[in-house]
Design an enzyme around this catalytic site. Structure first.
Site, PDB file in Angstrom:
ATOM      1  N   CYS A 123       0.776  -1.245   0.000  1.00 32.03           N
ATOM      2  CA  CYS A 123       0.000   0.000   0.000  1.00 32.03           C
ATOM      3  C   CYS A 123       0.806   1.293   0.000  1.00 32.03           C
ATOM      4  O   CYS A 123       0.762   2.091  -0.940  1.00 32.03           O
ATOM      5  CB  CYS A 123      -0.903   0.017   1.225  1.00 32.03           C
ATOM      6  SG  CYS A 123      -1.939  -1.442   1.432  1.00 32.03           S
ATOM      7  N   HIS A 169      -2.635   6.946   4.676  1.00 27.92           N
ATOM      8  CA  HIS A 169      -1.550   5.970   4.807  1.00 27.92           C
ATOM      9  C   HIS A 169      -0.181   6.512   4.391  1.00 27.92           C
ATOM     10  O   HIS A 169       0.681   5.764   3.924  1.00 27.92           O
ATOM     11  CB  HIS A 169      -1.867   4.692   4.004  1.00 27.92           C
ATOM     12  CG  HIS A 169      -1.200   3.473   4.597  1.00 27.92           C
ATOM     13  ND1 HIS A 169      -0.989   2.311   3.863  1.00 27.92           N
ATOM     14  CD2 HIS A 169      -0.703   3.239   5.835  1.00 27.92           C
ATOM     15  CE1 HIS A 169      -0.388   1.425   4.637  1.00 27.92           C
ATOM     16  NE2 HIS A 169      -0.208   1.963   5.827  1.00 27.92           N
TER      17      HIS A 169
HETATM   18 CA    CA Z   1      -3.105  -1.990  -0.797  1.00 24.55          CA
END
Ligand code: CA
Length: 446
Positions: free
Chosen positions: A71, A129
Site C-alpha cells: 500500500c 496511509h
Molecule cells: Ca493496498
C-alpha cells in the site's frame, strides 16, 4: 522500443489536446483489488457495471504497473511521481501517530501541491496511509480538504473489532467524526458533498479502503453474491461490488451536473490482490502469477483505466505504463508546470502516446526494489528479471510466458547479467529507507 505484447492498439483519439479549459481530475484508487476481479478485467463472478461502463468509454491499459507491491510505498510513488525509494519511503508505516519519521518525507512535493499551484481545488477522501503524525497530514501535503482515515485501513462496519489502527477515528479535516455506517458509503457521501459545491477545476483523490481486509461487507450485499461458493471470496466480492456502486454514484453526480465530459477519471489498484498467504482476501490475480507483496506480475500489475470523454476516444493501450506516469499526465492535462526547483519526475506524459497510435512507447526500464533491497525486479521490453532474497536471479519472457513459470536466466546468462547490473546501478542511485517496518515483510514471492 518496447515490444508490443498484444495486437495493435485500438485507440482513436481526437485530433489534439486543444482544450484550454483545465479538466477536473478524479483519481480513484482501490485497495488490494485482484487483477481479475472486475468485469472489465474479465470476471464473470463479480459484477462491476459502473467500472465496466467507465472502461467502455475510456482507455483500458493491459500492462499497467504500480511501483511497489504494497500500500503505502505504492501511494508514495503515485502521489510524488517519483520512485519512492529515491526518498526512503520503502515500507508500510507502522501506526505511530506521534512519530515524525514514519510518513511521506517532507522533502517531497505531491501531485496536490503542483495541481493546487495550477489553480485546482484539491481533496483526498478515504485512506491516506502516508503518515499519521500531524506534520504528514493531507493539509500539509497540498490538499485543501481531507475526509477519511490516516492509517492503512479501516473496519468497514462500525461493529467490527480488529486493531487500534483500523478502529481509529475518521476525520473531517482535523476533527474526528464518528464511523456511522458502511465506510465505503460514508466516504462516498463525503465525496458527493464536496463535489456538490462544484469546485472547479478540482483534483479529487478518492482513495477507498475496499476491498482490503477485513472482509466485513454488509450482509445484504454479501447475500446478493450467493453464486460464489467460498464465503471469504463472497465477502471480498461484496466489497468490490459495493465500491463499484459507490463509484457509480460519484460518476452519476458528475454527469448530472454536466462535469463528467471534461473530467479526467483514472481508476487503478494500489497493488495486487492478496490471495492466500498474506491477509488472505481470496482475491484473484489470474492470469498473473503472485499476489500482494510479490514482485511477480500479480503483485505489481494492476487494473488501470483512464477516461476523459472530452479528449480521449475509447480503446485499449497494450504497452507498459507506470503509475509514475500519472503525475506528468495530469500536469500536462492541467496545462501546469512543475516548479523549477522541484525534484525531477520519473514518469512520462501519456497523452501524446495516446493521441497517436503510431507513436512508439517510451524506451525505458521499469524498476522495483522492496524491503530495502530484499527483492529487486525490472521490466525491459518483454523481459522480466528479478532477484528475491538469497535465491538465484530469475528471468522470464512475458511475451511467451505471461505467468512467469519458465526461468530462462541460464539460457540467457549474458542478458540476465546485464539486467542484474542495470538493477544494481539503479539501486545505487537510491537512498536507504528512512523508516523500517520489520513487522511487515513485503515480499512473499510464493
Ligand atoms: Ca493496498
Amino acid at each position: 522500443m518496447l515490444r508490443c505484447l498484444l495486437p495493435a492498439a485500438l485507440l482513436l483519439f481526437t485530433s489534439a489536446f486543444a482544450s484550454s479549459a483545465q479538466p477536473n481530475i478524479l483519481l480513484i484508487l482501490a485497495d488490494d483489488l485482484g487483477y481479475a476481479d472486475t468485469g472489465f478485467q474479465g470476471s464473470r463472478e463479480i459484477p462491476t457495471p459502473h467500472l465496466d461502463a467507465l472502461a467502455a468509454r475510456g482507455v483500458r491499459f493491459t500492462q499497467a504497473y504500480v511501483t511497489h507491491p504494497s500500500c503505502s510505498p505504492s501511494r508514495a510513488g503515485l502521489l510524488t511521481g517519483r520512485y519512492q525509494q529515491r526518498f526512503g519511503h520503502e515500507y508500510n508505516p507502522m501506526w505511530l501517530p506521534n512519530d515524525t519519521t514514519v510518513g511521506l518525507p517532507l522533502t517531497e512535493r505531491t501531485l496536490a501541491d503542483d495541481l493546487r499551484a495550477a489553480g485546482y481545488r484539491t481533496a483526498v477522501i478515504g485512506k491516506w496511509h502516508l503518515g499519521a503524525h500531524p506534520q504528514f497530514h493531507p493539509h500539509a501535503r497540498g490538499f485543501d480538504h481531507f475526509y477519511g482515515i490516516l492509517g492503512g485501513g479501516h473496519n468497514h462496519l462500525p461493529a467490527t473489532k480488529t486493531t487500534v489502527e483500523y478502529e481509529a477515528p475518521l476525520y473531517s479535516e482535523k476533527t474526528a467524526v464518528p464511523h456511522t455506517g458502511f465506510v465505503t458509503d460514508q466516504l462516498t457521501d463525503a465525496a458527493l458533498a464536496w463535489l456538490a459545491a462544484k469546485p472547479a477545476p478540482f483534483f479529487l483523490f478518492l482513495s477507498y479502503t475496499a476491498p482490503h481486509a477485513p472482509l466485513d461487507a454488509p450482509p445484504a450485499d454479501i447475500e446478493k453474491l450467493a453464486h460464489i461458493a467460498d464465503p471469504k471470496r463472497r465477502a471480498y466480492a461484496a466489497l468490490v461490488t459495493t465500491m463499484d456502486a459507490a463509484i457509480g454514484r460519484v460518476l452519476e453526480q458528475l454527469r448530472a451536473s454536466g462535469q463528467l465530459e471534461n473530467t479526467l477519471v483514472v481508476f487503478l489498484s494500489d497493488n495486487g490482490g492478496p490471495t492466500s498467504k498474506r491477509s488472505p482476501n481470496h482475491a484473484s490475480n489470474l492470469p498473473l502469477r503472485g499476489q500482494k507483496g510479490d514482485v511477480f506480475e500479480g503483485g505489481v500489475r494492476v487494473p488501470f483505466l483512464i477516461s476523459w470523454p472530452a479528449q480521449l476516444a475509447p480503446g485499449v493501450y497494450p504497452h507498459p505504463v507506470s503509475a509514475l506516469d500519472l503525475f506528468p499526465t495530469f500536469l500536462a492535462a492541467a496545462h501546469a508546470t512543475r516548479r523549477a526547483d522541484a525534484a525531477p519526475l520519473d514518469g512520462a506524459n501519456l497523452l501524446p502516446l495516446l493521441e497517436n497510435v503510431s507513436t512508439p512507447p517510451p524506451t525505458r526500464t521499469l524498476h522495483w526494489r522492496v524491503d530495502g533491497g530484499y527483492a529487486h525486479a525490472l521490466r525491459s521490453g518483454s523481459w522480466k528479471w528479478m532477484r528475491v532474497g538469497e535465491k538465484p536471479a530469475q528471468l522470464f519472457d512475458l511475451e511467451t510466458d505471461p505467468y512467469e513459470t519458465k526461468d530462462i536466466a541460464a539460457e540467457h546468462a549474458e542478458r540476465a547479467a546485464q539486467f542484474a547490473k542495470e538493477s544494481a546501478a539503479w539501486s545505487a542511485t537510491l537512498v536507504e529507507p528512512v523508516f523500517v517496518n520489520q513487522a511487515f515483510r513485503n515480499t512473499v514471492n510464493e
